[in-house]
Design a protein around this motif. Structure first.
Motif, PDB file in Angstrom:
ATOM      1  N   THR A 274      31.542  30.706  34.956  1.00  0.00           N
ATOM      2  CA  THR A 274      30.347  31.285  35.582  1.00  0.00           C
ATOM      3  C   THR A 274      29.159  30.335  35.504  1.00  0.00           C
ATOM      4  N   LEU A 275      29.207  29.352  34.615  1.00  0.00           N
ATOM      5  CA  LEU A 275      28.095  28.414  34.493  1.00  0.00           C
ATOM      6  C   LEU A 275      28.014  27.463  35.683  1.00  0.00           C
ATOM      7  N   ARG A 276      29.120  27.284  36.404  1.00  0.00           N
ATOM      8  CA  ARG A 276      29.096  26.341  37.527  1.00  0.00           C
ATOM      9  C   ARG A 276      29.599  26.941  38.831  1.00  0.00           C
ATOM     10  N   ALA A 277      29.766  28.261  38.870  1.00  0.00           N
ATOM     11  CA  ALA A 277      30.353  28.894  40.054  1.00  0.00           C
ATOM     12  C   ALA A 277      29.399  29.909  40.684  1.00  0.00           C
ATOM     13  N   ASP A 278      29.417  29.933  42.019  1.00  0.00           N
ATOM     14  CA  ASP A 278      28.773  31.014  42.767  1.00  0.00           C
ATOM     15  C   ASP A 278      29.792  32.073  43.152  1.00  0.00           C
ATOM     16  N   LEU A 279      31.066  31.720  43.080  1.00  0.00           N
ATOM     17  CA  LEU A 279      32.167  32.639  43.388  1.00  0.00           C
ATOM     18  C   LEU A 279      33.402  32.134  42.664  1.00  0.00           C
ATOM     19  N   ILE A 280      34.145  33.067  42.058  1.00  0.00           N
ATOM     20  CA  ILE A 280      35.422  32.748  41.419  1.00  0.00           C
ATOM     21  C   ILE A 280      36.529  33.445  42.194  1.00  0.00           C
ATOM     22  N   ILE A 281      37.586  32.714  42.501  1.00  0.00           N
ATOM     23  CA  ILE A 281      38.754  33.282  43.170  1.00  0.00           C
ATOM     24  C   ILE A 281      39.948  33.137  42.246  1.00  0.00           C
ATOM     25  N   THR A 282      40.598  34.252  41.950  1.00  0.00           N
ATOM     26  CA  THR A 282      41.822  34.211  41.152  1.00  0.00           C
ATOM     27  C   THR A 282      42.994  34.608  42.035  1.00  0.00           C
ATOM     28  N   THR A 283      44.177  34.224  41.614  1.00  0.00           N
ATOM     29  CA  THR A 283      45.384  34.606  42.334  1.00  0.00           C
ATOM     30  C   THR A 283      46.449  34.993  41.325  1.00  0.00           C
ATOM     31  N   GLY A 284      47.138  36.082  41.629  1.00  0.00           N
ATOM     32  CA  GLY A 284      48.170  36.601  40.746  1.00  0.00           C
ATOM     33  C   GLY A 284      47.645  37.684  39.819  1.00  0.00           C
ATOM     34  N   GLY A 285      48.557  38.560  39.364  1.00  0.00           N
ATOM     35  CA  GLY A 285      48.202  39.563  38.369  1.00  0.00           C
ATOM     36  C   GLY A 285      47.421  40.748  38.890  1.00  0.00           C
ATOM     37  N   THR A 286      47.465  40.997  40.223  1.00  0.00           N
ATOM     38  CA  THR A 286      46.692  42.117  40.782  1.00  0.00           C
ATOM     39  C   THR A 286      47.476  43.429  40.793  1.00  0.00           C
ATOM     40  N   GLY A 287      48.783  43.373  40.478  1.00  0.00           N
ATOM     41  CA  GLY A 287      49.602  44.577  40.507  1.00  0.00           C
ATOM     42  C   GLY A 287      49.492  45.388  39.223  1.00  0.00           C
ATOM     43  N   THR A 288      50.433  46.313  39.058  1.00  0.00           N
ATOM     44  CA  THR A 288      50.426  47.189  37.880  1.00  0.00           C
ATOM     45  C   THR A 288      51.668  46.994  37.025  1.00  0.00           C
ATOM     46  N   GLY A 289      52.371  45.871  37.244  1.00  0.00           N
ATOM     47  CA  GLY A 289      53.579  45.604  36.477  1.00  0.00           C
ATOM     48  C   GLY A 289      53.273  45.153  35.064  1.00  0.00           C
ATOM     49  N   PRO A 290      54.296  45.007  34.230  1.00  0.00           N
ATOM     50  CA  PRO A 290      54.078  44.638  32.829  1.00  0.00           C
ATOM     51  C   PRO A 290      53.479  43.253  32.637  1.00  0.00           C
ATOM     52  N   GLY A 291      53.659  42.377  33.614  1.00  0.00           N
ATOM     53  CA  GLY A 291      53.125  41.032  33.469  1.00  0.00           C
ATOM     54  C   GLY A 291      51.782  40.814  34.130  1.00  0.00           C
ATOM     55  N   ASP A 292      51.212  41.865  34.747  1.00  0.00           N
ATOM     56  CA  ASP A 292      49.952  41.715  35.488  1.00  0.00           C
ATOM     57  C   ASP A 292      48.767  41.859  34.539  1.00  0.00           C
ATOM     58  N   MET A 293      48.542  40.813  33.740  1.00  0.00           N
ATOM     59  CA  MET A 293      47.509  40.847  32.714  1.00  0.00           C
ATOM     60  C   MET A 293      46.100  40.772  33.303  1.00  0.00           C
ATOM     61  N   LEU A 294      45.932  40.041  34.390  1.00  0.00           N
ATOM     62  CA  LEU A 294      44.603  39.850  34.958  1.00  0.00           C
ATOM     63  C   LEU A 294      43.955  41.198  35.284  1.00  0.00           C
ATOM     64  N   ARG A 295      44.697  42.076  35.914  1.00  0.00           N
ATOM     65  CA  ARG A 295      44.142  43.378  36.297  1.00  0.00           C
ATOM     66  C   ARG A 295      43.715  44.166  35.072  1.00  0.00           C
ATOM     67  N   ARG A 296      44.524  44.122  34.022  1.00  0.00           N
ATOM     68  CA  ARG A 296      44.186  44.884  32.807  1.00  0.00           C
ATOM     69  C   ARG A 296      42.949  44.316  32.115  1.00  0.00           C
ATOM     70  N   VAL A 297      42.811  42.990  32.154  1.00  0.00           N
ATOM     71  CA  VAL A 297      41.671  42.363  31.475  1.00  0.00           C
ATOM     72  C   VAL A 297      40.380  42.587  32.244  1.00  0.00           C
ATOM     73  N   LEU A 298      40.389  42.345  33.553  1.00  0.00           N
ATOM     74  CA  LEU A 298      39.155  42.377  34.335  1.00  0.00           C
ATOM     75  C   LEU A 298      38.704  43.779  34.718  1.00  0.00           C
ATOM     76  N   SER A 299      39.615  44.745  34.713  1.00  0.00           N
ATOM     77  CA  SER A 299      39.210  46.115  35.053  1.00  0.00           C
ATOM     78  C   SER A 299      38.667  46.866  33.838  1.00  0.00           C
ATOM     79  N   ARG A 300      38.676  46.226  32.657  1.00  0.00           N
ATOM     80  CA  ARG A 300      38.137  46.843  31.447  1.00  0.00           C
ATOM     81  C   ARG A 300      36.613  46.756  31.474  1.00  0.00           C
ATOM     82  N   ARG A 301      35.949  47.859  31.248  1.00  0.00           N
ATOM     83  CA  ARG A 301      34.490  47.892  31.301  1.00  0.00           C
ATOM     84  C   ARG A 301      33.903  47.485  29.952  1.00  0.00           C
TER      85      ARG A 301
END
Length: 436
Positions: free
Chosen positions: A265-292
């Protein structure tokens, strides 16, 4: 319940794409404007209308090499529209003889005045003598030095550029939201503009996530998938006008993933990630970023009526609340997701208008089927017809979207209610302009 009914019921639970895009874009604002030197402005979009402070040309000048004269002195030379002959020929056009009283180049600056029966030898770009209203091309004369014979009379005003002929004071040179091109830079400079106010090109960071990912240069094998996405999305961001940085691969480690994104975030105006958007056991990104987590931002993952790749994520990361877009891991779906969501977001941040790709109506050359309830974006090749209009050839979609995109110059858009589009029908096509 039949399989078709099950599919329709599931589609009804998805968010319409237009509604989703509207909700995302309304949350964003263009980046703050910058006052840039003209040499740095290319590639950015204008934050304000640019008006001409001075006329162009700035003074009356010769448009061609030749002899600056008064048209009244030339009225008897030859005949308008005739082809001049060189030298005196019996029965040929009558020549007019003028005294050449000086030479003027582009660097001449002292004002001079014509008197009847005289002319000046001038170079293109030279200031026009006071009283001159025509420049005779060299090849319509005998090219004399002390005196010149003019064999043909041009029209009054020929070979002359008057001050402000091309650009008048106060004229809008370019509108707010316009992309600054090389020709635009030249126009600004010619009008006396040295700085312009622009929206900076967005800085976009691209991250691929997943324990299974390996870098390019080797084939995929069981348990390993080559990371095609971060390379492709970085290239797509550059094509969209961003300053893009590929971070590479991040493993499915919750703290490592969150820490990496917050560092960016120190050098970005936008971050794009790919992968991990599903609800499967390996989709860690969704679990991490959807946590408030207070002060760390949150990403909302939405099931959108989109084919391919129905799950998209959007939100913010870190205390600076840098926007983040989460795209699917399947390469074809990731690139379609970029075109649908990330491309307009980049354009909005850059202050470009409009933010969406241009589209055309095209004559479909081949019958295609589409999943009901989803808006499908299918690779296609668009051709402009002689005499007007376009034709479109569908390319490989579905599980073969990636190979189809490699050949495509457009995206065939099939609406949620379309299950079959017949050959000969008229369809919408987004044009993939590879320059922007």
């Amino acid at each position: 319940m039949t399989a078709t009914a099950d599919a329709e019921a599931a589609a009804n639970e998805l968010k319409p794409l237009a509604e989703y895009l509207g909700s995302v874009l309304r949350r964003l604002r263009p980046l703050p404007p910058l006052d840039l030197d003209l040499t740095q402005a290319h590639g950015n979009t204008l934050a304000t209308d640019v008006l001409a402070p001075h006329p162009y040309p700035a003074f009356d000048q010769a448009a061609i090499d030749g002899y600056a004269a008064r048209w009244e002195d030339l009225a008897g030379a030859g005949r308008a529209g005739s082809h001049p002959s060189f030298g005196r020929v019996e029965g040929g056009p009558r020549a007019v003889r003028l005294n050449v009283v000086g030479d003027l180049g582009a660097s001449s600056w002292r004002p001079v005045r014509l008197s009847p029966g005289t002319c000046f030898s001038v170079a293109a770009g030279a200031p026009l003598p006071i009283g001159a209203d025509v420049v005779v091309p060299v090849h319509w004369t005998d090219q004399g030095m002390a005196a010149v014979e003019i064999l043909h009379a041009p029209k009054r005003g020929s070979g002359v550029r008057r001050a402000g002929d091309e650009i008048a004071v106060g004229q809008v040179l370019a509108a707010k939201g316009s992309y600054v091109t090389p020709a635009m830079v030249a126009t600004f400079a010619a009008s006396g503009i040295g700085h312009v106010v622009v929206r900076p090109s967005p800085r976009v960071v691209v991250v691929a996530t997943g324990d299974e990912l390996v870098d390019v240069g080797r084939p995929s094998q069981p348990g390993q998938v080559v990371d095609a996405n971060s390379h492709a999305l970085t290239a797509a961001a550059v094509e969209a006008g961003a300053l893009a940085y590929r971070i590479g691969i991040c493993d499915d480690d919750p703290e490592g993933l969150r820490g990496l994104l917050e560092d960016q975030t120190l050098r970005a105006d936008l971050i794009i990630t790919t992968g991990g958007t599903g609800t499967g056991p390996g989709d860690m990104l969704r679990r991490v970023l959807s946590r408030r987590d207070p002060g760390r931002g949150v990403v909302e993952f939405t099931d959108v009526a989109l084919c391919p790749g129905s799950t998209l994520g959007f939100g913010t990361v870190g205390g600076e609340e840098v926007p983040v877009i989460c795209l699917p891991g399947e390469p074809g779906a990731a690139l379609i997701g970029f075109e649908v969501l990330a491309h307009p977001v980049i354009q909005l941040l850059a202050g470009a208008e409009p933010v969406f790709r241009p589209s055309v109506k095209a004559h479909l050359l081949e019958t295609v089927s589409s999943p009901g309830g989803l808006r499908e974006f299918r690779p296609a090749f668009v051709t402009e017809r002689r005499g007007g209009g376009h034709t479109v050839q569908p390319l490989a979609g579905g599980p073969y979207t990636l190979s189809g995109l490699a050949e495509a110059n457009g995206l065939l858009v099939l609406g949620e209610r379309v299950t079959t589009a017949a050959a000969g029908s008229t369809v919408d096509v987004l044009l993939l302009d590879r320059r922007r």
